[in-house]
Design an enzyme around this catalytic site. Structure first.
Site, PDB file in Angstrom:
ATOM      1  N   ASP A  99      21.478  69.276  67.267  1.00  0.00           N
ATOM      2  CA  ASP A  99      20.180  69.575  66.657  1.00  0.00           C
ATOM      3  C   ASP A  99      19.657  68.478  65.739  1.00  0.00           C
ATOM      4  O   ASP A  99      18.805  68.716  64.896  1.00  0.00           O
ATOM      5  CB  ASP A  99      20.294  70.880  65.857  1.00  0.00           C
ATOM      6  CG  ASP A  99      21.399  70.823  64.799  1.00  0.00           C
ATOM      7  OD1 ASP A  99      21.939  69.731  64.561  1.00  0.00           O
ATOM      8  OD2 ASP A  99      21.709  71.873  64.202  1.00  0.00           O
ATOM      9  N   GLU A 121      25.765  71.886  73.516  1.00  0.00           N
ATOM     10  CA  GLU A 121      25.528  72.834  72.414  1.00  0.00           C
ATOM     11  C   GLU A 121      24.073  73.321  72.416  1.00  0.00           C
ATOM     12  O   GLU A 121      23.387  73.361  71.392  1.00  0.00           O
ATOM     13  CB  GLU A 121      25.885  72.229  71.048  1.00  0.00           C
ATOM     14  CG  GLU A 121      26.241  73.247  69.998  1.00  0.00           C
ATOM     15  CD  GLU A 121      26.550  72.628  68.643  1.00  0.00           C
ATOM     16  OE1 GLU A 121      25.626  72.132  67.983  1.00  0.00           O
ATOM     17  OE2 GLU A 121      27.726  72.617  68.252  1.00  0.00           O
ATOM     18  N   HIS A 214      25.363  70.149  52.606  1.00  0.00           N
ATOM     19  CA  HIS A 214      24.440  69.036  52.832  1.00  0.00           C
ATOM     20  C   HIS A 214      23.083  69.436  53.387  1.00  0.00           C
ATOM     21  O   HIS A 214      22.263  68.585  53.703  1.00  0.00           O
ATOM     22  CB  HIS A 214      25.079  68.028  53.798  1.00  0.00           C
ATOM     23  CG  HIS A 214      25.181  68.542  55.206  1.00  0.00           C
ATOM     24  ND1 HIS A 214      24.130  68.496  56.084  1.00  0.00           N
ATOM     25  CD2 HIS A 214      26.188  69.143  55.867  1.00  0.00           C
ATOM     26  CE1 HIS A 214      24.502  69.035  57.239  1.00  0.00           C
ATOM     27  NE2 HIS A 214      25.745  69.442  57.133  1.00  0.00           N
ATOM     28  N   ARG A 216      19.360  70.215  54.247  1.00  0.00           N
ATOM     29  CA  ARG A 216      18.106  69.804  53.611  1.00  0.00           C
ATOM     30  C   ARG A 216      17.356  70.983  52.988  1.00  0.00           C
ATOM     31  O   ARG A 216      16.722  70.834  51.951  1.00  0.00           O
ATOM     32  CB  ARG A 216      17.195  69.125  54.639  1.00  0.00           C
ATOM     33  CG  ARG A 216      17.549  67.681  54.875  1.00  0.00           C
ATOM     34  CD  ARG A 216      16.696  67.047  55.964  1.00  0.00           C
ATOM     35  NE  ARG A 216      17.270  65.769  56.326  1.00  0.00           N
ATOM     36  CZ  ARG A 216      16.803  64.587  55.921  1.00  0.00           C
ATOM     37  NH1 ARG A 216      15.732  64.536  55.165  1.00  0.00           N
ATOM     38  NH2 ARG A 216      17.395  63.467  56.278  1.00  0.00           N
TER      39      ARG A 216
HETATM   40  C1  UD1 Z   1      21.934  64.729  59.402  1.00  0.00           C
HETATM   41  C2  UD1 Z   1      21.267  65.710  60.394  1.00  0.00           C
HETATM   42  C3  UD1 Z   1      21.813  67.112  60.203  1.00  0.00           C
HETATM   43  C4  UD1 Z   1      23.339  67.117  60.292  1.00  0.00           C
HETATM   44  C5  UD1 Z   1      23.908  66.111  59.290  1.00  0.00           C
HETATM   45  C6  UD1 Z   1      25.392  66.023  59.453  1.00  0.00           C
HETATM   46  C7  UD1 Z   1      18.922  65.321  61.015  1.00  0.00           C
HETATM   47  C8  UD1 Z   1      17.500  65.568  60.688  1.00  0.00           C
HETATM   48  N1  UD1 Z   1      19.822  65.758  60.119  1.00  0.00           N
HETATM   49  O1  UD1 Z   1      21.546  65.104  58.088  1.00  0.00           O
HETATM   50  O2  UD1 Z   1      21.297  67.960  61.225  1.00  0.00           O
HETATM   51  O3  UD1 Z   1      23.811  68.401  60.011  1.00  0.00           O
HETATM   52  O4  UD1 Z   1      23.344  64.811  59.557  1.00  0.00           O
HETATM   53  O5  UD1 Z   1      25.992  65.384  58.368  1.00  0.00           O
HETATM   54  O6  UD1 Z   1      19.194  64.751  62.016  1.00  0.00           O
HETATM   55  N2  UD1 Z   1      23.952  58.375  54.511  1.00  0.00           N
HETATM   56  C9  UD1 Z   1      24.709  57.241  54.293  1.00  0.00           C
HETATM   57  N3  UD1 Z   1      25.730  56.948  55.175  1.00  0.00           N
HETATM   58  C10 UD1 Z   1      26.014  57.748  56.235  1.00  0.00           C
HETATM   59  C11 UD1 Z   1      25.261  58.908  56.428  1.00  0.00           C
HETATM   60  C12 UD1 Z   1      24.221  59.208  55.572  1.00  0.00           C
HETATM   61  O7  UD1 Z   1      24.489  56.500  53.343  1.00  0.00           O
HETATM   62  O8  UD1 Z   1      26.948  57.423  56.985  1.00  0.00           O
HETATM   63  C13 UD1 Z   1      22.825  58.674  53.592  1.00  0.00           C
HETATM   64  C14 UD1 Z   1      21.673  57.658  53.771  1.00  0.00           C
HETATM   65  O9  UD1 Z   1      21.048  57.451  52.552  1.00  0.00           O
HETATM   66  C15 UD1 Z   1      20.739  58.413  54.732  1.00  0.00           C
HETATM   67  C16 UD1 Z   1      20.883  59.827  54.185  1.00  0.00           C
HETATM   68  O10 UD1 Z   1      22.280  59.963  53.874  1.00  0.00           O
HETATM   69  O11 UD1 Z   1      19.416  57.928  54.722  1.00  0.00           O
HETATM   70  C17 UD1 Z   1      20.428  60.943  55.085  1.00  0.00           C
HETATM   71  O12 UD1 Z   1      20.975  60.847  56.393  1.00  0.00           O
HETATM   72  P1  UD1 Z   1      20.264  61.682  57.606  1.00  0.00           P
HETATM   73  O13 UD1 Z   1      21.024  61.453  58.859  1.00  0.00           O
HETATM   74  O14 UD1 Z   1      18.805  61.397  57.647  1.00  0.00           O
HETATM   75  O15 UD1 Z   1      20.380  63.167  57.154  1.00  0.00           O
HETATM   76  P2  UD1 Z   1      21.618  64.097  56.877  1.00  0.00           P
HETATM   77  O16 UD1 Z   1      21.250  64.898  55.680  1.00  0.00           O
HETATM   78  O17 UD1 Z   1      22.861  63.308  56.881  1.00  0.00           O
HETATM   79  N1  UDP Z   2      34.024  66.545  58.407  1.00  0.00           N
HETATM   80  C1  UDP Z   2      34.787  65.385  58.217  1.00  0.00           C
HETATM   81  N2  UDP Z   2      34.913  64.872  56.955  1.00  0.00           N
HETATM   82  C2  UDP Z   2      34.299  65.424  55.881  1.00  0.00           C
HETATM   83  C3  UDP Z   2      33.515  66.595  56.084  1.00  0.00           C
HETATM   84  C4  UDP Z   2      33.399  67.120  57.356  1.00  0.00           C
HETATM   85  O1  UDP Z   2      35.366  64.845  59.171  1.00  0.00           O
HETATM   86  O2  UDP Z   2      34.455  64.906  54.766  1.00  0.00           O
HETATM   87  C5  UDP Z   2      33.857  67.074  59.789  1.00  0.00           C
HETATM   88  C6  UDP Z   2      34.087  68.552  59.995  1.00  0.00           C
HETATM   89  O3  UDP Z   2      35.430  68.839  60.341  1.00  0.00           O
HETATM   90  C7  UDP Z   2      33.124  68.886  61.129  1.00  0.00           C
HETATM   91  C8  UDP Z   2      31.982  67.918  60.919  1.00  0.00           C
HETATM   92  O4  UDP Z   2      32.491  66.873  60.107  1.00  0.00           O
HETATM   93  O5  UDP Z   2      33.695  68.592  62.393  1.00  0.00           O
HETATM   94  C9  UDP Z   2      30.813  68.605  60.270  1.00  0.00           C
HETATM   95  O6  UDP Z   2      29.866  67.680  59.893  1.00  0.00           O
HETATM   96  P1  UDP Z   2      28.680  68.030  58.905  1.00  0.00           P
HETATM   97  O7  UDP Z   2      29.072  69.155  58.029  1.00  0.00           O
HETATM   98  O8  UDP Z   2      28.255  66.750  58.292  1.00  0.00           O
HETATM   99  O9  UDP Z   2      27.500  68.456  59.889  1.00  0.00           O
HETATM  100  P2  UDP Z   2      27.077  69.844  60.578  1.00  0.00           P
HETATM  101  O10 UDP Z   2      28.233  70.349  61.346  1.00  0.00           O
HETATM  102  O11 UDP Z   2      26.616  70.764  59.508  1.00  0.00           O
HETATM  103  O12 UDP Z   2      25.923  69.435  61.445  1.00  0.00           O
END
Ligand code: UD1
Ligand code: UDP
Length: 374
Positions: A99, A121, A214, A216
């Site tokens: 998603d 999924e 995490h 939004r």
């Molecule tokens: C994204 C996904 C969300 C998913 C989540 C898993 C979208 C809209 N959101 O949200 O569905 O559940 O990932 O974790 O696709 N950042 C870093 N390093 C990283 C990752 C993130 O610095 O490796 C920081 C950056 O500032 C980045 C911000 O997090 O701009 C947001 O990342 P983004 O992928 O836009 O949104 P998530 O909240 O991580």
């Molecule tokens: N996870 C990980 N390290 C962490 C936190 C989560 O490897 O510090 C793994 C967790 O086991 C799961 C996935 O990351 O498989 C979930 O990711 P996240 O919660 O970021 O995204 P979501 O599932 O909500 O989209």
């Protein structure tokens, strides 16, 4: 001799990589299929952490993450850059997952290139566009343009049918999260593993509460309420410690560190690699989270989950009594957690005997379907 069917895997974030890695590895092991890994790197560090655990590397890395990226900004980049790659690779199919922005906008790029799309999924729904936001909309828009909707459960299949998606495009496979977890457990082995960021012995003799957050739609007041609940739970239960690997999103880092820092029984650590995270899950007494993937993994580890959201697109665990939705209000979270931590019989009722999301063979089913239909 006919050329192997070429399948592009698009992935960008941590959960996509964890749940797509087993499918990618299964396709790679299949002599008549060619697997190409296209990373948008919507996440940079969190994605790289996962790929290294599974020993895989992107064939194409778009490197699109920017600090604190906006939804339109990252989405537009994924659409335009993915389309260029697809137009040159000309694959027979693309697989997207879940998603995220990477999922929807890679799918759209493939649609514009007239490449058949498989959605791993597919069909998870809350029917509430505000939660999860924007993910509910991402899933709803992706499914109708897919040739293969790989639905993890019967409920997901029913959701798709209700939306008018043709039966012949829907396949029930189980959730590949369970495949990923089993692969991880195999790599981890049975010995206790060290957790980066935690002093050796700091969990000894204590009950571990593992938390993540995490989403939004919870940024701001709700995230603050959730953090206050964590602090209260630790104050109320002197035999517990709380470990929180804090997501790298700055909207999470700031409030979490401000509200939960400086407590000797609360450990705020960097996001940990997948294997140490599995170790944390299996050592925990209780998991409190808004994560989708963790809801799917926890039943296989016999861990109860409290979901800090008002709704879930994965209701199967809740219906089986393995997880509870506790919302984002401080008092509600504290009272549910305290009850579970003190009432052994209620706790025991939340221990799974079976995982309702999958059996660990979803990836092979997906590969078999692709082979039969491509
Ligand atoms: C994204 C996904 C969300 C998913 C989540 C898993 C979208 C809209 N959101 O949200 O569905 O559940 O990932 O974790 O696709 N950042 C870093 N390093 C990283 C990752 C993130 O610095 O490796 C920081 C950056 O500032 C980045 C911000 O997090 O701009 C947001 O990342 P983004 O992928 O836009 O949104 P998530 O909240 O991580
Ligand atoms: N996870 C990980 N390290 C962490 C936190 C989560 O490897 O510090 C793994 C967790 O086991 C799961 C996935 O990351 O498989 C979930 O990711 P996240 O919660 O970021 O995204 P979501 O599932 O909500 O989209």
């Amino acid at each position: 001799m006919s050329r192997r069917k070429r399948i592009v895997f698009s992935m960008g974030t941590r959960p996509e990589a964890i749940k797509m890695a087993p499918v990618y590895l299964a396709v790679k092991a299949s002599p008549d299929l060619e697997a190409i890994l296209l990373s948008t790197a919507q996440h940079r560090q969190l994605l790289d952490q996962v790929l290294s655990v599974f020993g895989i590397q992107p064939d194409v890395d778009l490197n699109l993450m920017s600090p604190n990226q906006g939804l339109s900004e990252i989405s537009a980049k994924i659409l335009t850059e993915t389309q260029k790659v697809l137009s040159s690779l000309k694959p027979d199919a693309i697989l997207v997952h879940g998603d995220t922005a990477t999922c929807l906008f890679s799918a759209l790029a493939a649609f514009y290139e007239r490449i058949p799309i498989g959605h791993v999924e597919a069909g998870l729904r809350t029917y509430d566009f505000d939660a999860p936001w924007p993910e509910e909309m991402n899933r709803r828009l992706a499914d109708p343009i897919c040739r293969w909707c790989f639905a993890p459960t019967e409920r997901a299949r029913q959701n798709l049918l209700r939306e008018g998606i043709s039966e012949q495009h829907i396949y029930i496979t189980g959730n590949t999260a369970v495949d990923g977890l089993f692969l991880g457990l195999e790599k981890l082995g049975s010995q206790p593993a060290a957790i980066p960021g935690l002093e050796p012995g700091c969990l000894d003799g204590k009950r571990l509460i593992l938390v993540t957050g995490h989403r939004r739609e919870s940024f701001g007041v709700q995230m603050e309420q959730i953090c206050r609940a964590f602090r209260q739970i630790i104050d109320d239960n002197p035999d517990c410690v709380l470990v929180y690997p804090v997501h790298l999103n700055p909207h999470v880092q700031r409030p979490v560190r401000q509200l939960l820092g400086g407590n000797s029984r609360i450990f705020l650590i960097e996001p940990v690699e997948y294997l140490p995270f599995i170790e944390l899950m299996r050592r925990s007494a209780l998991i409190i989270t808004d994560s989708g993937g963790i809801q799917e993994e926890a039943p296989s580890l016999q861990k109860p989950v409290l979901i800090t959201r008002r709704t879930t697109e994965r209701p199967e665990a809740v219906e089986h009594g393995l997880a509870q939705i506790v919302g984002t209000q401080t008092e509600a979270i504290v009272s549910r957690a305290n009850r579970l931590l003190t009432d052994a019989s209620e706790y025991q009722q939340m221990i799974a005997t079976q995982n309702p999301f999958g059996d660990g063979h979803a990836s092979q089913r997906i590969v078999d379907i692709l082979r039969d239909t491509l």
